[in-house]
Enzyme design. Structure first.
Site, PDB file in Angstrom:
ATOM      1  N   SER A 119       0.830  -1.206   0.000  1.00 52.25           N
ATOM      2  CA  SER A 119       0.000   0.000   0.000  1.00 52.25           C
ATOM      3  C   SER A 119       0.855   1.242   0.000  1.00 52.25           C
ATOM      4  O   SER A 119       0.373   2.320  -0.289  1.00 52.25           O
ATOM      5  CB  SER A 119      -0.844   0.054   1.265  1.00 52.25           C
ATOM      6  OG  SER A 119      -1.580  -1.089   1.402  1.00 52.25           O
ATOM      7  N   HIS A 140      -1.346  -2.551  -7.072  1.00 52.98           N
ATOM      8  CA  HIS A 140      -2.037  -2.256  -5.818  1.00 52.98           C
ATOM      9  C   HIS A 140      -3.553  -2.330  -5.982  1.00 52.98           C
ATOM     10  O   HIS A 140      -4.148  -1.513  -6.694  1.00 52.98           O
ATOM     11  CB  HIS A 140      -1.600  -0.865  -5.306  1.00 52.98           C
ATOM     12  CG  HIS A 140      -2.168  -0.539  -3.965  1.00 52.98           C
ATOM     13  ND1 HIS A 140      -2.599   0.712  -3.607  1.00 52.98           N
ATOM     14  CD2 HIS A 140      -2.400  -1.334  -2.889  1.00 52.98           C
ATOM     15  CE1 HIS A 140      -3.061   0.670  -2.378  1.00 52.98           C
ATOM     16  NE2 HIS A 140      -2.952  -0.553  -1.922  1.00 52.98           N
ATOM     17  N   GLU A 152      -3.696   0.359  -8.969  1.00 53.06           N
ATOM     18  CA  GLU A 152      -2.597   1.297  -9.185  1.00 53.06           C
ATOM     19  C   GLU A 152      -1.391   0.472  -9.646  1.00 53.06           C
ATOM     20  O   GLU A 152      -0.971  -0.448  -8.940  1.00 53.06           O
ATOM     21  CB  GLU A 152      -2.251   2.046  -7.895  1.00 53.06           C
ATOM     22  CG  GLU A 152      -3.293   3.085  -7.516  1.00 53.06           C
ATOM     23  CD  GLU A 152      -3.016   3.737  -6.159  1.00 53.06           C
ATOM     24  OE1 GLU A 152      -3.292   4.934  -6.007  1.00 53.06           O
ATOM     25  OE2 GLU A 152      -2.549   3.044  -5.230  1.00 53.06           O
ATOM     26  N   ASN A 190      -3.927   6.159  -1.319  1.00 52.53           N
ATOM     27  CA  ASN A 190      -3.642   6.194   0.122  1.00 52.53           C
ATOM     28  C   ASN A 190      -3.081   7.538   0.551  1.00 52.53           C
ATOM     29  O   ASN A 190      -3.303   7.971   1.682  1.00 52.53           O
ATOM     30  CB  ASN A 190      -2.687   5.069   0.509  1.00 52.53           C
ATOM     31  CG  ASN A 190      -3.417   3.744   0.606  1.00 52.53           C
ATOM     32  OD1 ASN A 190      -4.641   3.711   0.722  1.00 52.53           O
ATOM     33  ND2 ASN A 190      -2.689   2.655   0.533  1.00 52.53           N
TER      34      ASN A 190
HETATM   35  N1  CAA Z   1     -15.974  -9.493  -0.986  1.00 56.05           N
HETATM   36  C1  CAA Z   1     -16.587  -9.698  -2.150  1.00 56.05           C
HETATM   37  N2  CAA Z   1     -17.659  -8.991  -2.571  1.00 56.05           N
HETATM   38  C2  CAA Z   1     -18.138  -8.051  -1.728  1.00 56.05           C
HETATM   39  C3  CAA Z   1     -17.558  -7.779  -0.484  1.00 56.05           C
HETATM   40  C4  CAA Z   1     -16.438  -8.550  -0.116  1.00 56.05           C
HETATM   41  N3  CAA Z   1     -15.798  -8.361   1.041  1.00 56.05           N
HETATM   42  N4  CAA Z   1     -18.242  -6.775   0.109  1.00 56.05           N
HETATM   43  C5  CAA Z   1     -19.215  -6.418  -0.731  1.00 56.05           C
HETATM   44  N5  CAA Z   1     -19.154  -7.180  -1.838  1.00 56.05           N
HETATM   45  C6  CAA Z   1     -19.993  -7.090  -3.014  1.00 56.05           C
HETATM   46  C7  CAA Z   1     -21.375  -7.575  -2.746  1.00 56.05           C
HETATM   47  O1  CAA Z   1     -21.491  -8.971  -2.990  1.00 56.05           O
HETATM   48  C8  CAA Z   1     -22.185  -6.747  -3.723  1.00 56.05           C
HETATM   49  O2  CAA Z   1     -22.063  -7.299  -5.008  1.00 56.05           O
HETATM   50  P1  CAA Z   1     -23.329  -7.320  -6.007  1.00 56.05           P
HETATM   51  O3  CAA Z   1     -23.754  -5.889  -6.164  1.00 56.05           O
HETATM   52  O4  CAA Z   1     -22.742  -7.926  -7.253  1.00 56.05           O
HETATM   53  O5  CAA Z   1     -24.360  -8.146  -5.329  1.00 56.05           O
HETATM   54  C9  CAA Z   1     -21.452  -5.396  -3.775  1.00 56.05           C
HETATM   55  O6  CAA Z   1     -20.130  -5.677  -3.334  1.00 56.05           O
HETATM   56  C10 CAA Z   1     -22.089  -4.376  -2.887  1.00 56.05           C
HETATM   57  O7  CAA Z   1     -22.128  -4.910  -1.581  1.00 56.05           O
HETATM   58  P2  CAA Z   1     -23.256  -4.628  -0.485  1.00 56.05           P
HETATM   59  O8  CAA Z   1     -24.554  -4.322  -1.165  1.00 56.05           O
HETATM   60  O9  CAA Z   1     -23.219  -5.703   0.546  1.00 56.05           O
HETATM   61  O10 CAA Z   1     -22.714  -3.413   0.295  1.00 56.05           O
HETATM   62  P3  CAA Z   1     -22.515  -1.936  -0.122  1.00 56.05           P
HETATM   63  O11 CAA Z   1     -23.371  -1.500  -1.247  1.00 56.05           O
HETATM   64  O12 CAA Z   1     -22.583  -1.236   1.164  1.00 56.05           O
HETATM   65  O13 CAA Z   1     -21.015  -1.918  -0.664  1.00 56.05           O
HETATM   66  C11 CAA Z   1     -18.685  -1.719  -0.449  1.00 56.05           C
HETATM   67  C12 CAA Z   1     -19.949  -2.392   0.070  1.00 56.05           C
HETATM   68  C13 CAA Z   1     -18.425  -2.173  -1.879  1.00 56.05           C
HETATM   69  C14 CAA Z   1     -17.559  -2.180   0.449  1.00 56.05           C
HETATM   70  C15 CAA Z   1     -18.904  -0.154  -0.422  1.00 56.05           C
HETATM   71  O14 CAA Z   1     -19.327   0.236   0.840  1.00 56.05           O
HETATM   72  C16 CAA Z   1     -17.643   0.612  -0.785  1.00 56.05           C
HETATM   73  O15 CAA Z   1     -17.343   0.828  -1.940  1.00 56.05           O
HETATM   74  N6  CAA Z   1     -16.916   1.065   0.250  1.00 56.05           N
HETATM   75  C17 CAA Z   1     -15.648   1.800   0.075  1.00 56.05           C
HETATM   76  C18 CAA Z   1     -14.527   0.819   0.065  1.00 56.05           C
HETATM   77  C19 CAA Z   1     -13.183   1.476  -0.099  1.00 56.05           C
HETATM   78  O16 CAA Z   1     -13.005   2.679   0.009  1.00 56.05           O
HETATM   79  N7  CAA Z   1     -12.168   0.641  -0.374  1.00 56.05           N
HETATM   80  C20 CAA Z   1     -10.796   1.121  -0.500  1.00 56.05           C
HETATM   81  C21 CAA Z   1     -10.127   1.091   0.823  1.00 56.05           C
HETATM   82  S1  CAA Z   1      -8.467   1.658   0.710  1.00 56.05           S
HETATM   83  C22 CAA Z   1      -7.576   0.305   0.301  1.00 56.05           C
HETATM   84  O17 CAA Z   1      -8.035  -0.781   0.202  1.00 56.05           O
HETATM   85  C23 CAA Z   1      -6.156   0.577   0.016  1.00 56.05           C
HETATM   86  C24 CAA Z   1      -5.196   0.277   1.057  1.00 56.05           C
HETATM   87  O18 CAA Z   1      -4.080  -0.047   0.680  1.00 56.05           O
HETATM   88  C25 CAA Z   1      -5.445   0.506   2.481  1.00 56.05           C
END
Ligand code: CAA
Length: 482
Positions: A119, A140, A152, A190
């Site tokens: 990250s 990434h 990325e 990040n």
């Molecule tokens: N694994 C697989 N699929 C998942 C999942 C998981 N852990 N969580 C959610 N999903 C899928 C669901 O199955 C669903 O798919 P379908 O639409 O095809 O049915 C879809 O994602 C939406 O899920 P939900 O309806 O349950 O939930 P939601 O609409 O609240 O979305 C989320 C969940 C996708 C996590 C959304 O809240 C989101 O985009 N959050 C932001 C996440 C983010 O910012 N990520 C980056 C973090 S930074 C990082 O990762 C970098 C680092 O190095 C630290």
């Protein structure tokens, strides 16, 4: 190069998600973990994730079986001899990564590309430790890897020509969009996301608002998919902490130093979803609805949100002797409060988007007036977020420094506006990238908000970026796109 078989080393949340992504795209995957127990956990991640997709009708049982059938699990790195690409997703400890890459360099065929999902750690340091620095790259992914559409692709000064393009093309095969970036701590996402999350923890510690208030404000008000604390729980507090440490080491920007609250939670083992408890606990008691009382109100100053009308339509009448006096503003209200005969009744009101009302209570606001304001907002169809009477309240205090950082990043030549916007939309699910947000908020509003934040908190990084300031001075209302 045709990538057909891929090794994934480390099957924690990210590694398992990455393995699933490759297997879904039809590639064969060899997943490697240190021991049988870790391997079983990794298998569990993939099985649960694909089961969930099958339950939701997104995969048939046959497709799920095919995906799982493409993944072989092993505890021996030596099984990676013939793979075309290895992605490393082990914990963020540089020494461990370097030693793993040296091992992979020895084991894998010479043309294999070795990629790290780090990250924030320097890809160059990992590349330079191998005998094939030109074929070492950053790839990434974002959590949850099967869902977030960004990769990325991090090149170093020694990346061989063509490798970046090959890996970007591969990301396309996975259904992801690649943004190509240079090797700087935090890359694009990040570097912009973590200071914002850290600042949210600082605001919580300062008692500016509650955990739920801050999460509601950013989710419902700004339209982000998750509030900062729910997102920290998803990322893992330990991971966020490690990334911030690396950022701070490189930048010495104190906003990148992990907040004491984060350190405390990590030390206590409250790591977020992975440990079942972080900012949110496993079983949160349902919120008790507050009981409404009879309320009278007055609006002090211009009613920019038309709330008076909405409240009158709901049967409430403005009063000469109100329970609460609402002052519509995006700035602290204490100066207005002290001009009233009864300052205890004044509450600052800042409507964010069309769902959230930030309610700023001053040092003099009475609990009765604060509660009356919350009740009134519910009647008006808004989610109330009580906060202290401080510059930027909650949303502007969190959003504007993030926008400012994006302007600085663009101005430094690290990434284009289009790439920064795409990275935040696809990597974090933001409804708009920072330059798109600057466009609809207006540059002058953000510049002035930053000045107010700087004046209050005296944080050097809150001072408006010179480019932003110059554009406003020049009378430009939007970032010029080339
Ligand atoms: N694994 C697989 N699929 C998942 C999942 C998981 N852990 N969580 C959610 N999903 C899928 C669901 O199955 C669903 O798919 P379908 O639409 O095809 O049915 C879809 O994602 C939406 O899920 P939900 O309806 O349950 O939930 P939601 O609409 O609240 O979305 C989320 C969940 C996708 C996590 C959304 O809240 C989101 O985009 N959050 C932001 C996440 C983010 O910012 N990520 C980056 C973090 S930074 C990082 O990762 C970098 C680092 O190095 C630290």
């Amino acid at each position: 190069m045709a990538f057909e078989t891929v090794g994934v080393v480390g099957l924690g949340t990210m590694g398992a998600g990455i393995a699933e992504v490759f297997a879904r795209a039809g590639l064969r995957v060899i997943g490697v973990e240190a021991d049988a127990e870790a391997l079983a956990r990794g298998r569990g991640h993939v099985e649960r994730s694909t089961a969930r997709a099958a339950d939701r009708g997104k995969l048939t049982a046959g497709q799920r079986a095919e995906i799982l059938g493409r993944i072989t699990l092993t505890t021996s790195r030596e099984d990676l001899r013939e793979v075309d690409l290895v992605i490393e997703a082990i914990p963020e400890v540089l020494d461990h990564k370097v030693s793993l890459f040296q091992d992979l360099d020895r084991i894998c065929k010479p043309e294999t590309v070795l990629a790290t999902n780090t990250s924030s750690l320097p890809v160059t340091a990992v590349a330079a430790a191998t005998g094939r620095p030109g074929r070492v790259i950053g790839m990434h992914f974002f959590n949850p890897a099967p869902v977030m559409r960004l990769v990325e692709v991090v090149s170093t000064v020694v990346t061989a020509p063509g490798v970046t393009a090959e890996i970007s093309e591969l990301a396309g095969r996975l259904g992801k969009t690649a943004v190509s970036v240079g090797d700087r701590a935090g890359f694009v996402v990040n570097r912009l996301l973590l200071p914002y999350l850290n600042h949210a923890a600082v605001l919580l510690e300062l008692g500016i608002a509650t955990r739920d208030g801050i999460d509601d404000a950013m989710r419902l008000g700004v339209g982000l998919p998750m509030g900062p604390f729910a997102l920290l729980d998803l990322i893992g507090l330990d991971t966020a902490y490690e990334v911030m440490e690396v950022l701070f080491d490189e930048t010495r920007d104190r906003r990148h130093a992990p907040s004491p609250l984060l350190r405390e939670l990590v030390t206590a083992g409250l790591l977020g979803r992975k440990s079942g408890h972080g900012f949110y606990g496993p079983q949160e008691p349902p919120k008790e609805p507050e009981k409404s009382t009879v309320i009278t109100f007055a609006i002090d100053g211009p009613d920019v949100h038309g709330l008076g009308e909405r409240l009158r339509a709901a049967g409430f009448r403005p009063s000469d002797d109100p329970d609460t006096v609402l002052h519509c503003t995006d700035r602290p209200v204490i100066e207005h409060a002290v001009r009233l005969s009864d300052p205890a009744r004044l509450v600052g009101l800042h409507v964010v988007g069309d769902k959230v009302a930030e309610l700023a209570g001053t040092a003099l606001t009475s609990p009765r007036a604060a509660k009356a304001a919350r009740d009134l907002m519910r009647v008006a169809g808004l989610t109330p977020v009580s906060c202290k009477d401080r510059a930027g309240f909650v949303t502007d205090a969190l959003l504007f420094p993030y926008l400012n950082d994006a302007v600085r990043m663009y101005d430094s030549g690290y990434a284009s506006m289009a790439d920064i916007d795409a990275a935040m939309r696809l990597g974090c699910g933001y409804p708009a990238g920072p330059f798109e947000m600057l466009g609809y908020l207006g540059l002058a509003k953000v510049r002035d908000g930053l000045r107010a934040l700087y004046a209050e908190y005296r944080e050097p990084a809150f001072a408006p970026a010179p480019l932003l300031d110059q554009l406003v001075t020049a009378g430009v209302s939007e970032f010029p796109r080339s």
